[in-house]
Write a protein that holds these residues in place. Structure first.
Motif, short mmCIF file in Angstrom:
data_model
loop_
_atom_site.label_atom_id
_atom_site.label_comp_id
_atom_site.label_asym_id
_atom_site.label_seq_id
_atom_site.Cartn_x
_atom_site.Cartn_y
_atom_site.Cartn_z
N PRO A 268 0.82 -1.21 0.00
CA PRO A 268 0.00 0.00 0.00
C PRO A 268 0.86 1.27 0.00
O PRO A 268 1.99 1.27 0.49
N THR A 269 0.31 2.34 -0.57
CA THR A 269 1.05 3.60 -0.61
C THR A 269 1.18 4.22 0.77
O THR A 269 2.17 4.87 1.07
N LYS A 270 0.17 4.00 1.61
CA LYS A 270 0.21 4.52 2.98
C LYS A 270 -0.03 3.38 3.96
O LYS A 270 -0.88 2.54 3.74
N GLY A 271 0.71 3.38 5.05
CA GLY A 271 0.50 2.39 6.10
C GLY A 271 1.09 1.03 5.77
O GLY A 271 1.80 0.86 4.79
N GLU A 272 0.76 0.09 6.62
CA GLU A 272 1.25 -1.29 6.46
C GLU A 272 0.08 -2.26 6.53
O GLU A 272 -0.98 -1.94 7.07
N LEU A 273 0.29 -3.46 6.00
CA LEU A 273 -0.72 -4.51 6.05
C LEU A 273 -0.39 -5.53 7.14
O LEU A 273 0.76 -5.66 7.54
N ASP A 274 -1.41 -6.26 7.59
CA ASP A 274 -1.17 -7.38 8.50
C ASP A 274 -0.36 -8.43 7.74
O ASP A 274 -0.44 -8.54 6.53
N ASN A 275 0.41 -9.22 8.49
CA ASN A 275 1.24 -10.25 7.86
C ASN A 275 0.40 -11.24 7.06
O ASN A 275 0.76 -11.62 5.94
N GLU A 276 -0.72 -11.68 7.63
CA GLU A 276 -1.57 -12.68 6.98
C GLU A 276 -2.13 -12.14 5.66
O GLU A 276 -2.07 -12.81 4.62
N VAL A 277 -2.68 -10.94 5.68
CA VAL A 277 -3.25 -10.31 4.48
C VAL A 277 -2.16 -10.07 3.45
O VAL A 277 -2.34 -10.32 2.26
N SER A 278 -1.01 -9.61 3.92
CA SER A 278 0.11 -9.33 3.03
C SER A 278 0.60 -10.59 2.33
O SER A 278 0.86 -10.58 1.12
N GLU A 279 0.71 -11.69 3.07
CA GLU A 279 1.17 -12.95 2.49
C GLU A 279 0.19 -13.48 1.44
O GLU A 279 0.59 -13.96 0.38
N LYS A 280 -1.12 -13.39 1.74
CA LYS A 280 -2.14 -13.83 0.80
C LYS A 280 -2.09 -13.02 -0.48
O LYS A 280 -2.13 -13.57 -1.58
N LEU A 281 -1.98 -11.70 -0.33
CA LEU A 281 -1.91 -10.81 -1.48
C LEU A 281 -0.66 -11.09 -2.30
O LEU A 281 -0.72 -11.17 -3.53
N GLN A 282 0.47 -11.27 -1.63
CA GLN A 282 1.73 -11.55 -2.34
C GLN A 282 1.68 -12.87 -3.09
O GLN A 282 2.15 -12.96 -4.23
N SER A 283 1.10 -13.91 -2.48
CA SER A 283 1.04 -15.22 -3.15
C SER A 283 0.13 -15.14 -4.38
O SER A 283 0.48 -15.67 -5.45
N ASP A 284 -1.04 -14.48 -4.25
CA ASP A 284 -1.93 -14.31 -5.40
C ASP A 284 -1.25 -13.49 -6.49
O ASP A 284 -1.32 -13.82 -7.67
N TYR A 285 -0.57 -12.42 -6.07
CA TYR A 285 0.12 -11.54 -7.00
C TYR A 285 1.19 -12.30 -7.79
O TYR A 285 1.26 -12.23 -9.01
N LYS A 286 2.02 -13.07 -7.08
CA LYS A 286 3.10 -13.82 -7.74
C LYS A 286 2.54 -14.84 -8.72
O LYS A 286 3.09 -15.03 -9.81
N GLN A 287 1.45 -15.50 -8.34
CA GLN A 287 0.85 -16.51 -9.21
C GLN A 287 0.31 -15.88 -10.50
O GLN A 287 0.58 -16.36 -11.60
N VAL A 288 -0.42 -14.78 -10.36
CA VAL A 288 -1.00 -14.11 -11.53
C VAL A 288 0.11 -13.53 -12.41
O VAL A 288 0.07 -13.68 -13.64
N VAL A 289 1.11 -12.91 -11.81
CA VAL A 289 2.21 -12.32 -12.58
C VAL A 289 2.97 -13.40 -13.35
O VAL A 289 3.31 -13.20 -14.52
N SER A 290 3.21 -14.54 -12.73
CA SER A 290 3.91 -15.62 -13.45
C SER A 290 3.08 -16.12 -14.63
O SER A 290 3.63 -16.38 -15.71
N ASP A 291 1.75 -16.22 -14.45
CA ASP A 291 0.88 -16.62 -15.56
C ASP A 291 0.88 -15.58 -16.68
O ASP A 291 0.91 -15.92 -17.86
N VAL A 292 0.87 -14.30 -16.30
CA VAL A 292 0.89 -13.22 -17.29
C VAL A 292 2.21 -13.23 -18.06
O VAL A 292 2.22 -13.10 -19.29
N VAL A 293 3.31 -13.41 -17.36
CA VAL A 293 4.62 -13.44 -18.01
C VAL A 293 4.71 -14.64 -18.97
O VAL A 293 5.22 -14.50 -20.09
N ASP A 294 4.18 -15.79 -18.56
CA ASP A 294 4.16 -16.97 -19.43
C ASP A 294 3.34 -16.70 -20.69
O ASP A 294 3.75 -17.04 -21.80
N LEU A 295 2.16 -16.09 -20.50
CA LEU A 295 1.29 -15.78 -21.63
C LEU A 295 1.96 -14.79 -22.58
O LEU A 295 1.93 -14.96 -23.80
#
Length: 154
Positions: free
Chosen positions: A122-149
Motif C-alpha cells: 500500500p502507498t500509505k501504512g502497512e498490512l497485516d502479515n496474513e493479508v500481506s502474504e495472501k496478497l503476495q502469493s496471489d500476485y506472484k501466481q498471476v504475474v507468473s501466468d501473465v509473463v508466461d502468456l
C-alpha cells in the motif's frame, strides 16, 4: 430451462468478445481472468489499488511497481493506447481482460474502469502479515501466468 440460461451466458460472452479492441493482447483466458479479478478484489480490500488511467499513469511515472490490468472493451481506444507502452518501459507486466464492468466490480467501484494497477504494497501504512502474504502469493501466481502468456505471444 437450464439450457436457456447457458445460451444467454454464451451469447453475453460472445458479445463481450466482439466489443474487444484490436490491440487487446495479451488477453486473459477464462481461468486467468478469474484469478486476476480475484487479485484486484483482494488488492482493493487492502488499499493496494490505483484505479483509472490518470492514477495508473501517475503511479507508473513515479516508479511504483505492480500489475497493470486493462479492460479490452474501451471506446474510444485512444484513451488507453499509451498505457501498455508505459508499462513496457517501466518493466511492469500488464494483461487485458474482456470487460471494464467486471474490472470495476472487482475494484469495488460502480463506475466502469479502464485500467487498474495492483501494487505490491500500500502507498500509505502497512498490512497485516496474513493479508500481506495472501496478497503476495496471489500476485506472484498471476504475474507468473501473465509473463508466461506474454512470452508465448512474442
Amino acid at each position: 430451462m437450464g439450457s436457456d440460461s447457458e445460451t444467454e451466458k454464451s451469447a453475453k460472452e460472445r458479445k463481450k468478445l466482439m466489443a474487444l479492441a484490436p490491440i487487446a493482447k495479451p488477453l486473459a483466458g477464462k481461468k486467468l481472468c478469474k484469478r486476476t479479478l480475484k487479485l484486484v478484489r483482494r488488492a482493493s480490500e487492502s488499499k493496494c489499488l490505483k484505479r483509472g488511467v490518470k492514477e495508473v499513469v501517475k503511479s507508473i511515472r513515479r516508479g511504483h511497481k505492480g500489475l497493470c490490468v486493462i479492460a479490452g472493451n474501451i471506446s474510444p481506444i485512444d484513451v488507453i493506447t499509451h498505457v501498455p507502452v508505459l508499462c513496457e518501459e517501466a518493466e511492469i507486466p500488464y494483461i487485458y481482460i474482456p470487460s471494464k464492468e467486471d474490472l470495476a466490480t472487482a475494484g469495488a467501484t460502480k463506475r466502469p474502469t479502464c485500467c487498474v494497477l495492483v501494487l505490491t504494497k500500500p502507498t500509505k501504512g502497512e498490512l497485516d502479515n496474513e493479508v500481506s502474504e495472501k496478497l503476495q502469493s496471489d500476485y506472484k501466481q498471476v504475474v507468473s501466468d501473465v509473463v508466461d502468456l506474454t512470452s508465448s505471444m512474442f
